[in-house]
Design an enzyme around this catalytic site. Structure first.
Site, PDB file in Angstrom:
ATOM      1  N   ARG A   1       0.806  14.584  14.649  1.00 22.48           N
ATOM      2  CA  ARG A   1       1.341  14.142  13.364  1.00 22.48           C
ATOM      3  C   ARG A   1       1.469  15.328  12.407  1.00 22.48           C
ATOM      4  NH1 ARG A   1      -1.602   9.842   9.369  1.00 22.48           N
ATOM      5  NH2 ARG A   1      -3.131  11.528   9.311  1.00 22.48           N
TER       6      ARG A   1
ATOM      7  N   ASP B   1       0.867  -1.180   0.000  1.00 25.71           N
ATOM      8  CA  ASP B   1       0.000   0.000   0.000  1.00 25.71           C
ATOM      9  C   ASP B   1       0.901   1.228   0.000  1.00 25.71           C
ATOM     10  OD1 ASP B   1      -1.722   2.127   0.556  1.00 25.71           O
ATOM     11  OD2 ASP B   1      -3.070   0.859   1.732  1.00 25.71           O
TER      12      ASP B   1
HETATM   13  C1  LIG Z   1      -5.308   6.796   3.764  1.00 27.89           C
HETATM   14  C2  LIG Z   1      -5.167   5.332   3.695  1.00 27.89           C
HETATM   15  C3  LIG Z   1      -6.198   4.543   3.192  1.00 27.89           C
HETATM   16  C4  LIG Z   1      -7.491   5.187   2.782  1.00 27.89           C
HETATM   17  O1  LIG Z   1      -8.378   4.302   2.239  1.00 27.89           O
HETATM   18  P1  LIG Z   1      -9.740   4.835   1.595  1.00 27.89           P
HETATM   19  O2  LIG Z   1     -10.310   3.669   0.948  1.00 27.89           O
HETATM   20  O3  LIG Z   1      -9.367   5.960   0.671  1.00 27.89           O
HETATM   21  O4  LIG Z   1     -10.578   5.390   2.698  1.00 27.89           O
HETATM   22  C5  LIG Z   1      -5.999   3.185   3.099  1.00 27.89           C
HETATM   23  N1  LIG Z   1      -4.833   2.618   3.500  1.00 27.89           N
HETATM   24  C6  LIG Z   1      -3.820   3.370   3.984  1.00 27.89           C
HETATM   25  C7  LIG Z   1      -2.556   2.711   4.403  1.00 27.89           C
HETATM   26  C8  LIG Z   1      -3.961   4.739   4.113  1.00 27.89           C
HETATM   27  O5  LIG Z   1      -2.986   5.465   4.619  1.00 27.89           O
END
Ligand SMILES: *Cc1c(COP(=O)(O)O)cnc(C)c1O
Length: 424
Positions: free
Chosen positions: A383, A198
């Site tokens: 943060r 991610d």
């Molecule tokens: C911000 C973030 C998300 C956000 O997910 P959405 O589906 O856009 O709400 C997901 N995973 C990580 C690691 C993030 O930092």
């Protein structure tokens, strides 16, 4: 000792200084929350207005062809690909990070079920962003697999013959700690494990090279460092080695090889296009493209390497100034100091008042955010994200000056700063 004049001088010498003009930042605001919602690109209002009034209002349905609507997810995806070490035609901008993670994790589970059916475990980090863990938990229930959560220092030892998939966020949302993507992926592959990354806090923030790291799948967020606007489409990348092996589970018509033949059966498109599901939001994609363009504007000035150099200089300065000027006020540092071990944010800890201090800073125009601790390993944090496109060195000085005043006056103890809002 660093003095304010030094910071002003650094801004004068900053080769990326001009990029600040790509944004309209409200006067009196020092925005240190681009890791949560990026600043609006100055080009966005006119672009969005044009999509609404001309493309939608006048050209109407012809826009799918005439104004390139149908190809927008690929067009914006190709631009994002340049920031993450992916090739053209390998990324689509679509859906949300959570939904895209569902798709790639499902595909990875299918690959594992075919190649190594005895492997029934997904490993992730306990302090991963919760939505990632929730999606994995739900899929594990559906597929009869288990989700094992470990601390970062336990990852290497957890990569055993029972594990099918290692799912990690490259830069941790809470601590700012960054994994060595190439090394961790290699360690996973050595044990026959697929690596899903991610990039929510990486894309546009730190250099990423998915191809060189030999990653298997990646997703990431459009509204953080890519400045794509609230709820902007996210993105998804699949290593071309895997792209055509399996369907993703949300097999909608935008992922079909020939959607306008309207056949009753599903035939997936080749490559990343099959990771689309249904009709995509054109107004949001137009805004996202403006945001991605702000990061690509750095390409002529040294690109991600130059952005990274400035980001490290800003965060080093912030840490040094907090330690020099706010000493004795109970602040700790939750972010690793080593350059290779952190992203573009700095998290401070404090046993008491972290939320209220952030609120007091916001009232003074310094926008950061607060994340609650877990009562154990993770303390409450203040943060601060540093987006080198629009944050300068004098901003860092001024932010620390405000923090110092909030702490010295104990202003944060006021009741109005201690009331919790729905979004922290
Ligand atoms: C911000 C973030 C998300 C956000 O997910 P959405 O589906 O856009 O709400 C997901 N995973 C990580 C690691 C993030 O930092």
């Amino acid at each position: 000792m660093t003095i304010q004049q030094d910071c002003l001088a650094l801004d004068v010498q900053d080769p990326l200084r001009q990029l600040h003009d790509l944004f309209n930042i409200p006067a009196g605001t020092i925005y240190l929350d681009g890791n949560s919602l990026g600043v609006m690109p100055a080009a966005a209002p006119a672009r969005v207005a044009d999509v609404v009034t001309r493309e939608w209002g006048t050209d109407l349905i012809q826009s799918w062809n005439k104004n390139g609507w149908f190809a927008m997810p690929q067009k914006v995806g190709d631009k994002i690909a340049r920031l993450i070490g992916a090739g053209p035609g390998e990324v689509v901008a679509t859906d949300s990070t959570s939904v895209n993670l569902f798709k790639v994790l499902s595909a990875a589970m299918n690959i594992a079920a075919a190649d190594a059916p005895q492997r029934k475990r997904i490993v992730s980090e306990r302090s991963n962003f919760p939505t990632d863990l929730y999606i994995a938990e739900a899929l594990c229930r559906q597929h009869g697999m288990e989700l094992a959560l470990v601390e970062p220092e336990e990852i290497a030892a957890s990569l055993s013959a029972e594990v099918a998939i290692l799912m990690l966020t490259h830069v941790n949302y809470r601590t700012g700690a960054m994994h060595d993507m190439a090394a961790v992926t290699a360690a996973a592959h050595a044990e026959g494990i697929l690596a899903v990354w991610d990039l929510a806090h990486s894309a546009g923030a730190v250099p990423v090279d998915l191809k060189q790291a030999r990653a298997d799948f990646a997703v990431g967020c459009g509204y953080k460092y890519l400045n794509g606007g609230p709820g902007a489409p996210a993105f998804v990348w699949v290593n071309p080695l895997h792209a055509n092996r399996f369907w993703q589970p949300l097999a909608g018509w935008w992922g079909h090889a020939t959607p306008f033949e309207f056949t009753p059966d599903y035939k997936p498109a080749l490559g990343i296009t099959r990771y689309q599901c249904g009709t995509q939001p054109m107004i949001s994609l137009a805004a996202l493209e403006c945001g991605v363009d702000t990061v690509l504007a750095a390409e002529a000035l040294g690109g991600m390497a130059a952005l990274r150099a400035k980001s490290l200089a800003l965060t080093d300065l912030f840490i040094a100034l907090v330690e020099e000027r706010c000493a004795g006020h109970g602040l700790g540092l939750a972010t690793p100091r080593g350059h290779s071990q952190r992203g573009s944010q700095v998290c401070l800890t404090r046993d008491e008042g972290a939320y209220a201090i952030v609120q007091a800073l916001i009232a003074r125009g310094v926008i950061g955010d607060y994340r609650a601790g877990d009562g154990g390993r993770h303390k409450d944090i203040l943060r601060f994200g540093f987006t080198p496109l629009y944050i300068g060195f004098a901003d860092v000085w001024n932010a620390v000056e405000q923090l110092k005043q909030v702490l010295e006056t104990a202003e944060w103890k006021r009741p109005e700063f201690n009331r919790k809002h729905a979004v922290t």
